[in-house]
Design a protein around this motif. Sequence first.
Motif: not given
Length: 137
Positions: A3-27
Amino acid sequence: MSIKRNRYETKKALAMLRLFIEKLQKGLSVLAPRETDLNDFNEELVVAAVVPDDVTDGHFAVFAIKGEETKRFVVELYYLTNPAFLRLLDQAKEEYGFTQKGALTVPCRPEELQKILDDGTEKSTVAALCLSSMKSY
């Protein structure tokens, strides 16, 4: 522990998504006109001009590029939580940094990305193949 690993992976995925969205918005901000009359602004027209028809809601486009091999994929947002796909994004960050312009690109042979997408689950051997080919490239 899983469960902790899944939460960590989910948080990491959300952080990557946030960075992806920021990059997309800049583009996308580069493509937007400098002076816009808000009364005439039609968001649907702007989105239609920027996002290809095959990239539907809940999807994004990715280019897999390794040497001369290049292929474009339309990927579900679900894969932003897939550990093997996240490793590819980490590789892209290392190789291209955050200054890369345009579409999201991963340094992986198209067949390897296709395996990740077909499996839909973590395949460490595929990710290892991508890492080893990146190091030898």
